[in-house]
Design an enzyme around this catalytic site. Sequence first.
Site, PDB file in Angstrom:
ATOM      1  N   LYS A 271     -10.957  -2.994  -3.924  1.00 37.91           N
ATOM      2  CA  LYS A 271     -11.807  -1.802  -3.991  1.00 37.91           C
ATOM      3  C   LYS A 271     -11.151  -0.696  -4.792  1.00 37.91           C
ATOM      4  O   LYS A 271     -11.819   0.114  -5.409  1.00 37.91           O
ATOM      5  CB  LYS A 271     -12.028  -1.252  -2.579  1.00 37.91           C
ATOM      6  CG  LYS A 271     -12.815  -2.152  -1.664  1.00 37.91           C
ATOM      7  CD  LYS A 271     -12.842  -1.506  -0.291  1.00 37.91           C
ATOM      8  CE  LYS A 271     -13.489  -2.380   0.731  1.00 37.91           C
ATOM      9  NZ  LYS A 271     -12.827  -2.281   2.031  1.00 37.91           N
TER      10      LYS A 271
ATOM     11  N   LYS B 156      -5.328  -9.429  -6.898  1.00 38.06           N
ATOM     12  CA  LYS B 156      -6.482  -9.575  -6.007  1.00 38.06           C
ATOM     13  C   LYS B 156      -7.621  -8.634  -6.430  1.00 38.06           C
ATOM     14  O   LYS B 156      -7.352  -7.487  -6.799  1.00 38.06           O
ATOM     15  CB  LYS B 156      -6.021  -9.211  -4.590  1.00 38.06           C
ATOM     16  CG  LYS B 156      -6.967  -9.598  -3.481  1.00 38.06           C
ATOM     17  CD  LYS B 156      -6.398  -9.165  -2.138  1.00 38.06           C
ATOM     18  CE  LYS B 156      -6.603  -7.695  -1.882  1.00 38.06           C
ATOM     19  NZ  LYS B 156      -7.145  -7.315  -0.577  1.00 38.06           N
TER      20      LYS B 156
ATOM     21  N   LYS C   4       0.818  -1.213   0.000  1.00 38.15           N
ATOM     22  CA  LYS C   4       0.000   0.000   0.000  1.00 38.15           C
ATOM     23  C   LYS C   4       0.853   1.265   0.000  1.00 38.15           C
ATOM     24  O   LYS C   4       0.458   2.269  -0.589  1.00 38.15           O
ATOM     25  CB  LYS C   4      -0.978  -0.003   1.176  1.00 38.15           C
ATOM     26  CG  LYS C   4      -2.036  -1.093   1.005  1.00 38.15           C
ATOM     27  CD  LYS C   4      -3.345  -0.796   1.693  1.00 38.15           C
ATOM     28  CE  LYS C   4      -4.384  -1.788   1.208  1.00 38.15           C
ATOM     29  NZ  LYS C   4      -5.650  -1.730   1.833  1.00 38.15           N
TER      30      LYS C   4
HETATM   31  N1  AQP Z   1     -10.158 -10.273  -3.111  1.00 44.40           N
HETATM   32  C1  AQP Z   1     -10.538 -10.725  -1.923  1.00 44.40           C
HETATM   33  N2  AQP Z   1     -10.861 -12.036  -1.760  1.00 44.40           N
HETATM   34  C2  AQP Z   1     -11.264 -12.512  -0.539  1.00 44.40           C
HETATM   35  N3  AQP Z   1     -11.380 -11.725   0.546  1.00 44.40           N
HETATM   36  C3  AQP Z   1     -11.078 -10.409   0.421  1.00 44.40           C
HETATM   37  N4  AQP Z   1     -11.101  -9.379   1.297  1.00 44.40           N
HETATM   38  C4  AQP Z   1     -10.712  -8.246   0.669  1.00 44.40           C
HETATM   39  N5  AQP Z   1     -10.424  -8.502  -0.614  1.00 44.40           N
HETATM   40  C5  AQP Z   1     -10.639  -9.838  -0.805  1.00 44.40           C
HETATM   41  C6  AQP Z   1     -11.508  -9.521   2.690  1.00 44.40           C
HETATM   42  O1  AQP Z   1     -12.545  -8.589   2.943  1.00 44.40           O
HETATM   43  C7  AQP Z   1     -12.460  -8.163   4.307  1.00 44.40           C
HETATM   44  C8  AQP Z   1     -12.534  -6.684   4.363  1.00 44.40           C
HETATM   45  O2  AQP Z   1     -11.425  -6.122   3.692  1.00 44.40           O
HETATM   46  P1  AQP Z   1     -11.090  -4.608   3.937  1.00 44.40           P
HETATM   47  O3  AQP Z   1     -12.111  -3.763   3.318  1.00 44.40           O
HETATM   48  O4  AQP Z   1     -10.943  -4.354   5.368  1.00 44.40           O
HETATM   49  O5  AQP Z   1      -9.684  -4.315   3.350  1.00 44.40           O
HETATM   50  P2  AQP Z   1      -8.898  -4.719   2.078  1.00 44.40           P
HETATM   51  O6  AQP Z   1      -8.426  -6.124   2.192  1.00 44.40           O
HETATM   52  O7  AQP Z   1      -7.823  -3.725   1.981  1.00 44.40           O
HETATM   53  O8  AQP Z   1      -9.891  -4.556   0.843  1.00 44.40           O
HETATM   54  P3  AQP Z   1      -9.425  -4.292  -0.615  1.00 44.40           P
HETATM   55  O9  AQP Z   1     -10.558  -4.506  -1.504  1.00 44.40           O
HETATM   56  O10 AQP Z   1      -8.199  -5.062  -0.946  1.00 44.40           O
HETATM   57  O11 AQP Z   1      -9.116  -2.745  -0.585  1.00 44.40           O
HETATM   58  P4  AQP Z   1      -7.890  -1.975  -1.241  1.00 44.40           P
HETATM   59  O12 AQP Z   1      -8.238  -1.847  -2.670  1.00 44.40           O
HETATM   60  O13 AQP Z   1      -7.905  -0.652  -0.531  1.00 44.40           O
HETATM   61  O14 AQP Z   1      -6.648  -2.758  -1.004  1.00 44.40           O
HETATM   62  C9  AQP Z   1     -11.167  -8.731   4.864  1.00 44.40           C
HETATM   63  O15 AQP Z   1     -11.472  -9.892   5.640  1.00 44.40           O
HETATM   64  C10 AQP Z   1     -10.388  -9.128   3.640  1.00 44.40           C
HETATM   65  O16 AQP Z   1      -9.537 -10.221   3.887  1.00 44.40           O
END
Ligand code: AQP
Length: 343
Positions: free
Chosen positions: A209, A206, A114
Amino acid sequence: MPHRPLVFSGVQPTGNLHLGNYLGAIQRFVALQDSHDCMYCVVDLHAITVPQDPAELRRTTREVAAAFMAAGVDATKHIIFNQSRVSGHAELAWIFNCVARLGWLNRMTQFKEKAGKDRENASVGLYAYPVLMAADILVYRATHVPVGDDQKQHLELARDIAQKFNLDFGASIAAQGHVEHFFPLPEPLIQGAATRVMSLREGAKKMSKSDPSDNSRINLTDDADTIALKVRRAKTDPDALPSELEGLEGRPEAANLVGIFAGLSGRSREAVLGEFGGGQFSGFKAALADLAVSKLAPIAGEMKRLQADPGHIDAVLKDGGERASAIAVETIAAVKDIVGLLR
Ligand code: AQP
């Protein structure tokens, strides 16, 4: 005495909730509520580790709470709240900052990803994020944490922090009359056929968001037509689907779609290949589109309905916050006594 089983997990209100969040986390939240006491948190303090627009943060905080409820979490039997309402998260995080070691945090891969090349310019909060996450879980002395595969390393850190606190303050914990292991070592629940959902455009990335391509993910707010279109347009390869799991090796896009089908249908990937193996992607994608629409479109509809009444969502979050606070203040009081902070 073993700790009472308690489930805790959080989701960041950073926009674009997607199928990965659903299959990796929110769907599991719903599954666990029949067998456990559960606390599901909209982790707004984590969201502000990167810049957020205040009005948009309020909107997305309500949106994540709506997603929990629309997916089926019962806010009357369990607790739904936003993190910043309960000051114990930040208080315990500070104490844990003094327990966690720099070397432990330096190994966290999510910070490296990040922060990217502009590491010097990343916030201190982004660096300390996993310590706050440990506090989120342990301020309730939660024992089980349903998360996606990407959170595994952070959960290991939470266990290390709990263990070091228990050891460092062992004598004081005993002197205060607490159980020897004041903090439980929280167990990650990384379960289901789709613990790491990948981008629909790039099987090695992955689903996320923050991906600039909206076609890379199915958003939980997408309508039926959009969901079907994104599935039809998902990247695949020219070969037919294999009948055995081994046949998915080296085929990340195919593996991802099979995992999504299995996750949404509650079947194993083997069973999915048993039905669709040998067939072309077009037929499989049509079935996947139908399945995704039947599972996700009602959630999107219910989210919309709930979001039309922000007052109701705020009341749920306030009530959840009060019930969460009642647990957290007890932990904080005990921790202060253990550490030697007068109160
Ligand atoms: N691609 C994924 N597959 C399975 N599980 C996922 N999670 C996130 N992406 C995937 C799970 O969703 C929960 C909440 O995640 P979060 O919103 O707290 O944070 P994150 O992992 O940073 O989400 P993103 O989508 O990956 O955001 P960005 O784009 O900002 O990096 C967690 O349990 C996570 O494991």
